[in-house]
Scaffold this motif. Structure first.
Motif, PDB file in Angstrom:
ATOM      1  N   THR A  33      25.286  -4.358  -1.847  1.00 45.85           N
ATOM      2  CA  THR A  33      23.737  -4.634  -1.089  1.00 45.85           C
ATOM      3  C   THR A  33      22.838  -3.247  -1.431  1.00 45.85           C
ATOM      4  N   ASP A  34      23.452  -1.899  -1.080  1.00 43.42           N
ATOM      5  CA  ASP A  34      22.704  -0.872  -1.325  1.00 43.42           C
ATOM      6  C   ASP A  34      22.270  -0.592  -2.819  1.00 43.42           C
ATOM      7  N   LYS A  62      19.652  -3.052  -3.435  1.00 49.36           N
ATOM      8  CA  LYS A  62      18.176  -2.772  -3.049  1.00 49.36           C
ATOM      9  C   LYS A  62      17.477  -1.738  -3.836  1.00 49.36           C
ATOM     10  N   HIS A  64      12.669  -8.134   2.328  1.00 47.65           N
ATOM     11  CA  HIS A  64      13.964  -8.127   2.860  1.00 47.65           C
ATOM     12  C   HIS A  64      14.906  -7.739   2.119  1.00 47.65           C
ATOM     13  N   ALA A  88      14.836  -4.139   1.759  1.00 47.77           N
ATOM     14  CA  ALA A  88      15.457  -3.547   2.964  1.00 47.77           C
ATOM     15  C   ALA A  88      16.844  -3.728   3.100  1.00 47.77           C
ATOM     16  N   GLY A  89      17.457  -4.542   2.430  1.00 49.76           N
ATOM     17  CA  GLY A  89      18.706  -4.883   2.541  1.00 49.76           C
ATOM     18  C   GLY A  89      19.211  -5.685   3.672  1.00 49.76           C
ATOM     19  N   THR A  90      18.148  -6.352   4.224  1.00 51.63           N
ATOM     20  CA  THR A  90      18.383  -7.181   5.382  1.00 51.63           C
ATOM     21  C   THR A  90      18.749  -8.782   4.891  1.00 51.63           C
ATOM     22  N   ARG A  91      18.526  -8.979   3.497  1.00 55.95           N
ATOM     23  CA  ARG A  91      18.836 -10.375   3.359  1.00 55.95           C
ATOM     24  C   ARG A  91      19.488  -9.957   1.770  1.00 55.95           C
ATOM     25  N   LYS A  92      20.237 -11.042   1.323  1.00 49.93           N
ATOM     26  CA  LYS A  92      20.908 -11.060  -0.014  1.00 49.93           C
ATOM     27  C   LYS A  92      20.156 -12.199  -0.853  1.00 49.93           C
TER      28      LYS A  92
END
Length: 116
Positions: free
Chosen positions: A6-7, A10, A40, A43-47
């Motif tokens: 995820t990091d 993003k 999102h 920001a990494g809050t959603r995939k």
């Protein structure tokens, strides 16, 4: 995607967006996504879903492997990625020369295909 993936995603998404000179809203529009989705994702809050990942890659003219951290070059061909990355460093005259040169190469390739 795990936390590390995820990091990477993003970071790559933002880098590719910056490379193409797009705002989050412009990217969202080009990918036919809501602007909040790009925010999102960065920001990494959603995939993203697989379909949205493909849409983002197409809108950014990069590979999905690049966005996922599986390839270091944004494009399948590292040379193409380098050209996209460095094109803004050219003067106006050099940009025109590069465009003319690419045009000449395309004509040559087209003529070669006709000869085949």
């Amino acid at each position: 995607m795990n936390a590390e993936a995820t990091d990477i995603f993003k970071e790559r998404l933002k880098a590719a967006r910056d490379l193409r000179g797009l705002s989050q809203s412009q990217l969202a529009s080009n990918a036919k996504l809501p602007p909040s989705s790009v925010s999102h994702f960065e920001a990494g809050t959603r995939k993203p879903s697989f379909e949205n990942l493909k849409r983002l890659a197409v809108a950014l003219d990069v590979t999905t492997d690049y966005l996922l951290g599986r390839a270091d070059a944004p494009n399948a061909d590292g040379t193409v990625g380098r050209l996209h990355r460095d094109i803004h460093n050219l003067s106006h005259d050099d940009m025109k020369l590069a465009e003319d040169f690419v045009g000449m190469l395309l004509k040559r390739a087209s003529a070669a295909k006709k000869d085949d």
